[in-house]
Design a protein around this motif. Structure first.
Motif, PDB file in Angstrom:
ATOM      1  N   TRP A 198       0.828  -1.209   0.000  1.00 11.23           N
ATOM      2  CA  TRP A 198       0.000   0.000   0.000  1.00 11.23           C
ATOM      3  C   TRP A 198       0.861   1.258   0.000  1.00 11.23           C
ATOM      4  O   TRP A 198       0.545   2.240  -0.666  1.00 11.23           O
ATOM      5  CB  TRP A 198      -0.914   0.001   1.230  1.00 11.23           C
ATOM      6  N   LYS A 199       1.942   1.214   0.714  1.00 12.58           N
ATOM      7  CA  LYS A 199       2.780   2.399   0.873  1.00 12.58           C
ATOM      8  C   LYS A 199       3.677   2.665  -0.333  1.00 12.58           C
ATOM      9  O   LYS A 199       3.895   3.824  -0.706  1.00 12.58           O
ATOM     10  CB  LYS A 199       3.649   2.268   2.128  1.00 12.58           C
ATOM     11  N   GLU A 200       4.204   1.613  -0.973  1.00 11.62           N
ATOM     12  CA  GLU A 200       5.269   1.805  -1.953  1.00 11.62           C
ATOM     13  C   GLU A 200       4.911   1.462  -3.395  1.00 11.62           C
ATOM     14  O   GLU A 200       5.698   1.763  -4.292  1.00 11.62           O
ATOM     15  CB  GLU A 200       6.487   0.964  -1.546  1.00 11.62           C
ATOM     16  N   THR A 201       3.766   0.853  -3.652  1.00  8.07           N
ATOM     17  CA  THR A 201       3.450   0.427  -5.024  1.00  8.07           C
ATOM     18  C   THR A 201       3.419   1.599  -5.993  1.00  8.07           C
ATOM     19  O   THR A 201       4.034   1.547  -7.070  1.00  8.07           O
ATOM     20  CB  THR A 201       2.095  -0.310  -5.056  1.00  8.07           C
ATOM     21  N   GLY A 202       2.721   2.654  -5.647  1.00  7.96           N
ATOM     22  CA  GLY A 202       2.630   3.805  -6.543  1.00  7.96           C
ATOM     23  C   GLY A 202       3.970   4.445  -6.813  1.00  7.96           C
ATOM     24  O   GLY A 202       4.285   4.832  -7.949  1.00  7.96           O
ATOM     25  N   TRP A 203       4.798   4.553  -5.773  1.00 14.53           N
ATOM     26  CA  TRP A 203       6.118   5.171  -5.947  1.00 14.53           C
ATOM     27  C   TRP A 203       7.024   4.295  -6.809  1.00 14.53           C
ATOM     28  O   TRP A 203       7.725   4.788  -7.689  1.00 14.53           O
ATOM     29  CB  TRP A 203       6.743   5.407  -4.575  1.00 14.53           C
ATOM     30  N   ASN A 204       7.010   2.975  -6.576  1.00 18.61           N
ATOM     31  CA  ASN A 204       7.852   2.074  -7.354  1.00 18.61           C
ATOM     32  C   ASN A 204       7.405   1.981  -8.811  1.00 18.61           C
ATOM     33  O   ASN A 204       8.213   1.646  -9.688  1.00 18.61           O
ATOM     34  CB  ASN A 204       7.841   0.672  -6.730  1.00 18.61           C
ATOM     35  N   ALA A 205       6.134   2.267  -9.058  1.00 19.34           N
ATOM     36  CA  ALA A 205       5.631   2.184 -10.430  1.00 19.34           C
ATOM     37  C   ALA A 205       6.076   3.367 -11.282  1.00 19.34           C
ATOM     38  O   ALA A 205       6.023   3.290 -12.516  1.00 19.34           O
ATOM     39  CB  ALA A 205       4.106   2.106 -10.422  1.00 19.34           C
ATOM     40  N   ILE A 206       6.530   4.446 -10.655  1.00 17.77           N
ATOM     41  CA  ILE A 206       6.902   5.644 -11.412  1.00 17.77           C
ATOM     42  C   ILE A 206       8.012   5.353 -12.401  1.00 17.77           C
ATOM     43  O   ILE A 206       7.981   5.789 -13.560  1.00 17.77           O
ATOM     44  CB  ILE A 206       7.312   6.783 -10.447  1.00 17.77           C
ATOM     45  N   ILE A 207       9.033   4.607 -11.962  1.00 21.25           N
ATOM     46  CA  ILE A 207      10.173   4.348 -12.840  1.00 21.25           C
ATOM     47  C   ILE A 207       9.766   3.482 -14.031  1.00 21.25           C
ATOM     48  O   ILE A 207      10.280   3.633 -15.142  1.00 21.25           O
ATOM     49  CB  ILE A 207      11.334   3.707 -12.047  1.00 21.25           C
ATOM     50  N   TYR A 208       8.804   2.579 -13.814  1.00 20.89           N
ATOM     51  CA  TYR A 208       8.316   1.758 -14.934  1.00 20.89           C
ATOM     52  C   TYR A 208       7.483   2.596 -15.899  1.00 20.89           C
ATOM     53  O   TYR A 208       7.565   2.405 -17.121  1.00 20.89           O
ATOM     54  CB  TYR A 208       7.494   0.583 -14.406  1.00 20.89           C
ATOM     55  N   LEU A 209       6.697   3.519 -15.358  1.00 22.03           N
ATOM     56  CA  LEU A 209       5.935   4.419 -16.230  1.00 22.03           C
ATOM     57  C   LEU A 209       6.863   5.290 -17.063  1.00 22.03           C
ATOM     58  O   LEU A 209       6.609   5.548 -18.245  1.00 22.03           O
ATOM     59  CB  LEU A 209       5.002   5.296 -15.384  1.00 22.03           C
ATOM     60  N   ALA A 210       7.964   5.735 -16.448  1.00 22.83           N
ATOM     61  CA  ALA A 210       8.943   6.529 -17.199  1.00 22.83           C
ATOM     62  C   ALA A 210       9.577   5.701 -18.316  1.00 22.83           C
ATOM     63  O   ALA A 210       9.828   6.203 -19.423  1.00 22.83           O
ATOM     64  CB  ALA A 210      10.024   7.050 -16.249  1.00 22.83           C
ATOM     65  N   ALA A 211       9.852   4.416 -18.029  1.00 22.29           N
ATOM     66  CA  ALA A 211      10.425   3.548 -19.052  1.00 22.29           C
ATOM     67  C   ALA A 211       9.433   3.282 -20.177  1.00 22.29           C
ATOM     68  O   ALA A 211       9.809   3.210 -21.357  1.00 22.29           O
ATOM     69  CB  ALA A 211      10.888   2.232 -18.429  1.00 22.29           C
TER      70      ALA A 211
END
Length: 328
Positions: A198-211
């Motif tokens: 819940w805490k980190e999924t959105g933040w960790n997804a940012i780098i994949y969205l950038a890729a």
């Protein structure tokens, strides 16, 4: 030099003597430094920061081979060799703590690594830009909430009196009486994994969205012309397009399997779940600071660091052979 002299030295008159070209390796390096001087200057503070806080403290590892006493100077300390490590590997509590560390790390690696990738891919498929940005913003906001606050939220959510989870399960007739989630030791790993997601999924997804944004849009257009649906586009374009990013982050995640920190466990733990919540960093903190066995605590931390480096090198080597991609 005349022809006769050349012939006497083993060189015929028809052969020409050419001097070796001067090396330009050093000059090319300094030329590159001058051309990119502003980038080097910008990176200098970070290099200094890493050196001071990551490399200078390594001298403290010497305490692991001493019976360190704070009142004595470095030269007066008693050297005990590998005694602290022998005691560590003969301590049954150490293997219990190592089990907890690896269990929570593997759960975090599986769910905390796969879920952000799926979330980023699904978020990329949303067509409404306003709704997409709203979901992304809401998803990564919990990252900025400290674990102290998150721990309070988790305890309140799972409480037996007024906790939303127990109330929902009772309303759906899934359970007959409230469950004391935070008092059941065997549930701790699952509770911590869900809270971390819940805490980190959105933040960790940012780098994949950038890729994903770096993938050529013409590939999707060509796939549409060939009749590929959105599911096929995801598996044949999106996921292969971010394979390098996935590989690099996977290698780095494997390197942190035993060094997962202690903030999450410290905030969510209590006396009833200690046998399932204590990890290596908490174990080192307990002996090194609370009990005052600085040398033993240093040995624990040194073991964690060395194993992390070994895991990183092994993961990098395996990925290099399997996928031809690595970070080194």
């Amino acid at each position: 030099m005349n022809v006769k002299a050349l012939t006497e030295n083993g060189v015929t008159a028809n052969e020409s003597v050419t001097p070796n070209p001067p090396t330009k390796r050093n000059s090319g390096f300094w030329k590159s430094v001058l051309q990119q001087k502003y980038l080097y200057l910008m990176s200098l503070p970070f290099v200094i920061w890493v050196f001071i806080f990551s490399y200078v403290p390594l001298w403290g590892w010497l305490m692991a081979f001493q019976n360190y006493k704070p009142a004595k100077s470095f030269s007066e300390q008693k050297w005990v060799g590998l005694d602290n490590f022998k005691e560590l590997f003969h301590d049954e509590r150490f293997y219990l703590v190592l089990r907890n560390t690896l269990a929570m790390s593997i759960l975090g690696l599986i769910f905390g690594f796969v879920v952000p990738i799926l979330f980023a891919v699904m978020l990329n498929e949303l067509r409404g830009s306003v709704f997409k940005r709203t979901v992304q913003t809401v998803s990564y906001l919990p990252h900025f909430v400290s674990w102290v606050v998150v721990g309070g939220i988790v305890y309140k959510t799972l409480a037996i009196d007024g906790g939303i989870v127990n109330d929902l399960l009772l309303w759906l007739n899934v359970i007959d009486e409230p469950i004391q989630f935070m008092a059941k030791a065997k549930m701790f790993w699952g509770v911590l994994t869900v809270a971390d997601l819940w805490k980190e999924t959105g933040w960790n997804a940012i780098i994949y969205l950038a890729a994903i944004t770096g993938i050529d849009k013409e590939l999707y257009e060509a796939a549409k012309v060939d009749g590929a649906g959105r599911i096929k586009q995801m598996f044949n374009i999106t996921l292969p397009g971010i394979r390098t990013t996935i590989t690099v982050l996977l290698i780095m995640s494997i390197g942190h399997l035993v060094g997962i920190g202690f903030e999450k466990q410290f905030q969510l733990s209590n006396n009833m779940v200690t046998d399932y919540s204590e990890v290596l960093d908490m174990y080192a903190l307990k002996y090194g600071i609370q009990i005052g066995r600085f040398s033993y605590g240093t040995a624990i931390s040194m073991f964690t660091s060395v194993v992390s480096v070994i895991l990183l090198l092994v993961a990098n080597g395996v990925m290099k052979k399997v996928t031809k991609e690595s970070i080194m």
